[in-house]
Design a protein around this motif. Sequence first.
Motif, PDB file in Angstrom:
ATOM      1  N   LEU A 153       7.730 -26.888  15.606  1.00 54.10           N
ATOM      2  CA  LEU A 153       8.021 -28.211  14.723  1.00 54.10           C
ATOM      3  C   LEU A 153       8.824 -27.833  13.560  1.00 54.10           C
ATOM      4  CD1 LEU A 153       7.659 -31.454  14.966  1.00 54.10           C
ATOM      5  CD2 LEU A 153       5.954 -31.034  13.083  1.00 54.10           C
ATOM      6  N   LEU A 154       9.846 -28.201  13.232  1.00 52.94           N
ATOM      7  CA  LEU A 154      10.837 -28.242  12.111  1.00 52.94           C
ATOM      8  C   LEU A 154      10.417 -28.984  10.810  1.00 52.94           C
ATOM      9  CD1 LEU A 154      14.234 -28.100  13.847  1.00 52.94           C
ATOM     10  CD2 LEU A 154      12.915 -26.435  13.453  1.00 52.94           C
ATOM     11  N   ALA A 155      10.452 -28.585   9.836  1.00 53.14           N
ATOM     12  CA  ALA A 155      10.095 -29.159   8.380  1.00 53.14           C
ATOM     13  C   ALA A 155      11.121 -28.867   7.672  1.00 53.14           C
ATOM     14  CB  ALA A 155       8.542 -28.677   7.952  1.00 53.14           C
ATOM     15  N   PHE A 156      11.303 -30.130   6.918  1.00 52.53           N
ATOM     16  CA  PHE A 156      12.657 -29.948   5.803  1.00 52.53           C
ATOM     17  C   PHE A 156      12.061 -30.636   4.561  1.00 52.53           C
ATOM     18  CE2 PHE A 156      14.677 -30.822  10.104  1.00 52.53           C
ATOM     19  CZ  PHE A 156      15.361 -29.564  10.272  1.00 52.53           C
ATOM     20  N   GLY A 157      12.116 -29.668   3.473  1.00 53.74           N
ATOM     21  CA  GLY A 157      11.979 -30.264   2.186  1.00 53.74           C
ATOM     22  C   GLY A 157      13.062 -30.811   1.580  1.00 53.74           C
ATOM     23  N   ILE A 158      12.958 -32.146   1.222  1.00 55.37           N
ATOM     24  CA  ILE A 158      14.217 -32.765   0.872  1.00 55.37           C
ATOM     25  C   ILE A 158      14.342 -32.957  -0.740  1.00 55.37           C
ATOM     26  CG2 ILE A 158      14.851 -35.177   0.789  1.00 55.37           C
ATOM     27  CD1 ILE A 158      14.958 -33.847   3.707  1.00 55.37           C
ATOM     28  N   ASP A 159      15.560 -32.849  -1.164  1.00 56.01           N
ATOM     29  CA  ASP A 159      15.672 -32.665  -2.467  1.00 56.01           C
ATOM     30  C   ASP A 159      16.016 -34.132  -3.138  1.00 56.01           C
ATOM     31  OD1 ASP A 159      16.331 -32.220  -5.312  1.00 56.01           O
ATOM     32  OD2 ASP A 159      18.232 -30.989  -4.836  1.00 56.01           O
ATOM     33  N   GLY A 160      15.369 -34.621  -4.018  1.00 53.82           N
ATOM     34  CA  GLY A 160      15.786 -36.076  -4.661  1.00 53.82           C
ATOM     35  C   GLY A 160      14.814 -37.110  -4.594  1.00 53.82           C
ATOM     36  N   ASN A 161      14.177 -37.574  -3.138  1.00 54.66           N
ATOM     37  CA  ASN A 161      13.407 -38.523  -2.959  1.00 54.66           C
ATOM     38  C   ASN A 161      11.789 -38.096  -2.814  1.00 54.66           C
ATOM     39  OD1 ASN A 161      13.441 -37.381  -0.560  1.00 54.66           O
ATOM     40  ND2 ASN A 161      14.272 -38.921   0.491  1.00 54.66           N
ATOM     41  N   GLY A 162      11.469 -36.753  -3.178  1.00 53.97           N
ATOM     42  CA  GLY A 162      10.114 -36.494  -2.906  1.00 53.97           C
ATOM     43  C   GLY A 162       9.420 -36.709  -1.596  1.00 53.97           C
ATOM     44  N   THR A 163      10.256 -36.350  -0.249  1.00 52.89           N
ATOM     45  CA  THR A 163       9.476 -36.363   0.961  1.00 52.89           C
ATOM     46  C   THR A 163       9.841 -35.051   1.659  1.00 52.89           C
ATOM     47  OG1 THR A 163      11.799 -37.321   1.596  1.00 52.89           O
ATOM     48  CG2 THR A 163      10.042 -38.959   0.925  1.00 52.89           C
ATOM     49  N   ALA A 164       9.182 -34.977   2.795  1.00 51.26           N
ATOM     50  CA  ALA A 164       9.399 -33.748   3.677  1.00 51.26           C
ATOM     51  C   ALA A 164       9.568 -34.390   4.987  1.00 51.26           C
ATOM     52  CB  ALA A 164       8.215 -32.647   3.547  1.00 51.26           C
ATOM     53  N   GLN A 165      10.570 -34.325   5.729  1.00 48.69           N
ATOM     54  CA  GLN A 165      10.618 -34.680   7.209  1.00 48.69           C
ATOM     55  C   GLN A 165      10.452 -33.597   8.145  1.00 48.69           C
ATOM     56  OE1 GLN A 165      14.492 -36.883   7.655  1.00 48.69           O
ATOM     57  NE2 GLN A 165      14.378 -37.972   5.924  1.00 48.69           N
ATOM     58  N   PHE A 166      10.040 -34.275   9.386  1.00 51.61           N
ATOM     59  CA  PHE A 166       9.523 -33.419  10.417  1.00 51.61           C
ATOM     60  C   PHE A 166      10.342 -33.731  11.779  1.00 51.61           C
ATOM     61  CE2 PHE A 166       5.817 -33.312   7.567  1.00 51.61           C
ATOM     62  CZ  PHE A 166       5.443 -32.000   7.767  1.00 51.61           C
ATOM     63  N   TRP A 167      10.898 -32.687  12.412  1.00 56.80           N
ATOM     64  CA  TRP A 167      11.873 -32.876  13.491  1.00 56.80           C
ATOM     65  C   TRP A 167      11.288 -32.108  14.571  1.00 56.80           C
ATOM     66  CZ3 TRP A 167      17.091 -35.560  13.489  1.00 56.80           C
ATOM     67  CH2 TRP A 167      17.323 -36.278  12.418  1.00 56.80           C
ATOM     68  N   ASP A 168      11.552 -32.544  15.844  1.00 57.13           N
ATOM     69  CA  ASP A 168      11.239 -32.121  17.031  1.00 57.13           C
ATOM     70  C   ASP A 168      12.804 -31.219  17.542  1.00 57.13           C
ATOM     71  OD1 ASP A 168      10.638 -30.914  19.538  1.00 57.13           O
ATOM     72  OD2 ASP A 168       9.559 -32.883  20.340  1.00 57.13           O
ATOM     73  N   PRO A 169      12.616 -30.005  17.796  1.00 58.50           N
ATOM     74  CA  PRO A 169      13.918 -29.371  18.335  1.00 58.50           C
ATOM     75  C   PRO A 169      14.522 -29.591  19.659  1.00 58.50           C
ATOM     76  CG  PRO A 169      12.010 -27.737  18.252  1.00 58.50           C
ATOM     77  CD  PRO A 169      11.706 -28.913  17.511  1.00 58.50           C
ATOM     78  N   ARG A 170      13.409 -30.133  20.393  1.00 56.15           N
ATOM     79  CA  ARG A 170      13.876 -30.384  21.999  1.00 56.15           C
ATOM     80  C   ARG A 170      14.440 -31.725  21.844  1.00 56.15           C
ATOM     81  NH1 ARG A 170       7.632 -30.069  24.325  1.00 56.15           N
ATOM     82  NH2 ARG A 170       7.690 -31.459  22.178  1.00 56.15           N
ATOM     83  N   SER A 171      14.086 -32.832  21.237  1.00 57.15           N
ATOM     84  CA  SER A 171      14.730 -34.078  21.033  1.00 57.15           C
ATOM     85  C   SER A 171      15.865 -34.296  20.047  1.00 57.15           C
ATOM     86  CB  SER A 171      13.787 -35.187  21.209  1.00 57.15           C
ATOM     87  OG  SER A 171      12.975 -35.230  19.807  1.00 57.15           O
ATOM     88  N   ARG A 172      15.804 -33.398  19.133  1.00 60.11           N
ATOM     89  CA  ARG A 172      16.485 -33.268  17.695  1.00 60.11           C
ATOM     90  C   ARG A 172      16.551 -34.468  17.098  1.00 60.11           C
ATOM     91  NH1 ARG A 172      19.325 -30.706  21.559  1.00 60.11           N
ATOM     92  NH2 ARG A 172      20.697 -32.588  22.296  1.00 60.11           N
ATOM     93  N   SER A 173      15.422 -34.988  16.964  1.00 61.84           N
ATOM     94  CA  SER A 173      15.003 -36.315  16.018  1.00 61.84           C
ATOM     95  C   SER A 173      13.844 -36.082  15.302  1.00 61.84           C
ATOM     96  CB  SER A 173      14.761 -37.449  17.184  1.00 61.84           C
ATOM     97  OG  SER A 173      13.732 -37.217  18.244  1.00 61.84           O
ATOM     98  N   ARG A 174      13.654 -36.960  14.453  1.00 56.50           N
ATOM     99  CA  ARG A 174      12.644 -37.054  13.278  1.00 56.50           C
ATOM    100  C   ARG A 174      11.352 -37.527  14.247  1.00 56.50           C
ATOM    101  NH1 ARG A 174      13.170 -40.846   8.251  1.00 56.50           N
ATOM    102  NH2 ARG A 174      12.783 -42.263   9.640  1.00 56.50           N
TER     103      ARG A 174
END
Length: 773
Positions: free
Chosen positions: A204-225
């Motif tokens: 599972l991909l995890a991205f640390g966002i700059d500015g809004n204080g959130t972290a998004q998780f993406w599935d590399p198989r479907s390339r969607s959040r």
Amino acid sequence: MVPDSDSVRVYTVNGAATGSSSSLPDWLTRKRAAKGKGKKRIIKDQIEGTIELIQGFEFPEASNRVKTTRDGHHVIATGTYKPQMRVWDLDQLSLKFERHSDAENVDFAILSDDWTKTIHLQNDRTIELHTQGGFHYRTRIPRFGRSLAYHYPSCDTYVSASGNEVYRLNLDQGRFMNPLVLEEEEDGEILGVNVIDINQAHQLLAFGIDGNGTAQFWDPRSRSRVGTLRLPRDRLMPVGSRADNLSVTAIASRMDGLSYAVGTSTGHTLLYDIRAARPFALKDQGYGLPVKTVSWIEGGSRMAGDGMVLSADKKVIKIWDRNTPASNFVSITPATDLNDVHHLPGSGLVMTANEGIQMSTFYIPQLGHAPRWASFLENITEEMEDQTTRSVYEDYKFVERSELKTLGLDHLVGTPALKPYMHGYFLSLKLYDTARIIANPFAYEEHREKMIREKMDKMAETRIRSKKEPGVKINKALAEKVLRDAEKAKQRAERKTKRKTAAELMDVDEGEEENEEPSRPNLLSDPRFAKVFEDPAFAIDENSREYALLNPSSVAQNSGSRQKTAVEEEEEESDRPSSDGLGGSDEDENEDDGRDVSSDSSAEGELTKFDPRSRPGQRNFRAEEVYQREKEENRKGWMAKKKVNMVPMRPQAGGQRSSDKTATFGQRRAPVASTSSKKPGARRSNAQQDDAPMEISWVPSSGSGGKDDGAGKRRDQSGNEKGRRKGVESFGAGLERGFEEHAELADSDRKGRTHRRKGVRSGSKNVFRRMDG
């Protein structure tokens, strides 16, 4: 070595020791230290001053990132200046090679199990691929990159940059794929993606966002959040600050696939379970600086256990337990600002990339074993711990059998509560304290009073007071005796100086007194015996039997009520004047003399204070003077009571008094009728004349073999006159000084022997010579 408050030791095996930070740059500090020194001296200081685990583990100015290969044999790091990549061989503990680049590195990832394939993100928007032979390929991205991650199953390289896009570079196909576009919601605008994490359990991909204080998780198989994690702004942001300043700066996933550690720009680290929206642990770094690195420490731990978390900003590294985030397992403050921190999996070794020339490496034995290529660290640290550890059994108290019986714990002998050792036992410290309090409830109060008394005595010593003998707190009587003996020795030295002139003129034994041993320090001035007058443990008990045996005179003088023995009474009776006509009784003598003999103020105690056993051959001049004075006074008193007039005797010859000085003792002793005896009533019997007192004086002659006629001439046994010998001075009693000069001396007596003896044994040869007849 830096001891922690929890007794967790941290050993600096590379780089500068902790707590030695300086405002000057590292290169300037080195330059000033090396000024005036030779090259050999600099190398010697570096070798002796620090432990260099990896030789040349440094960059010319600063380091950016550091990582180890999956096989554990190499370390790869990037730094500046000039921008370069360096690889160290851990099996050889030395630098393998260095490779320069055109731009400074931002982040890199290792593509293979060893060092041969790497991908680098540069700060000029380029991505470089390096192989074993060197630089392989370079490409560019639209925006300035921030982070880099490699997805092994799909061979995709994810590159985050400013903006809401995450670029995908497929290394299998050799081209860019469609980027991942992060959707903006009501949380705020996405300024960029600071960090990318790929979970090793479910990818599972995890991205640390700059500015809004959130972290998004993406599935590399479907390339969607698949989900969004929102940080608790109220708990993280200070009151009155802007809400859009909260950012995620670090993310690390655990091998279990459920736990995530999220670092924020406010200096907090939050632990999440992806099945819940709220964090189950929160850790504050304390400086309010963005978190640079977070990671999970798994395996190899001794005391730490599983689930330890490492979080670091540019000032401090903190390792703590996920269940107790309030307390730190260990805290490390490096000398320079941190850029990256890497923990070697399964070991207690931590490497850092910092803003200094030397890269730091810390070894924590309680965190894990030393890696195989640095196994010697365990032996070194164990020796250092043995030297600094005060006791092997820190939680145990050693007690003897007698003390065990006093505490009432002798019934525990033979049980696991007591561990036999030498002549006693090791007892649990808690059990020992409890038993001591029960056996003596006032132990604490006595200890407290003792501490207060010692503190008060220490404070009293600082007060201004009159000058006293320094260091004399106990045994004052002994100190006075030492001072008194020193004064007497000084007086004896003065008297000896006065007699020096007479001793030079007279050939007597006075020279032996001059050769006395030099003055030595006494007990008061000798530092070896300082505690005799300071420590109460050395106090002399004057009431003890041992003291009475060693000092019988002092005990007899101080104990006036002690009964006298039969021997002492007999000696006292013999010393008294007899009660006959010669001396009279004690009562008559006291009445006639008008004073009390038993209370002599001048001589009382002088004879008893002198003990000839202490120093054989010593003379007590004071006692001798007192004895002579008392003898003269007693003699005068006795003569006054008897009313006897002592007159010089006249020698007698033939019943008539004569002026012949050669009269014998019998002639002087013969009775004679004086003119006064012819008067009526003045006749005396012969017995009375025989018992009349008489003074006899004896003057020795000037020679032992002759007589002196009174005119200064000597006569021999036959009566012949013999004059004084020239060069000889006579003192009487056969004492002479000088030698008699002879007019004529033989040549052999005057010059000595001038030829060798003959017929005797030679002193130089071990042979016998023949004797001539």
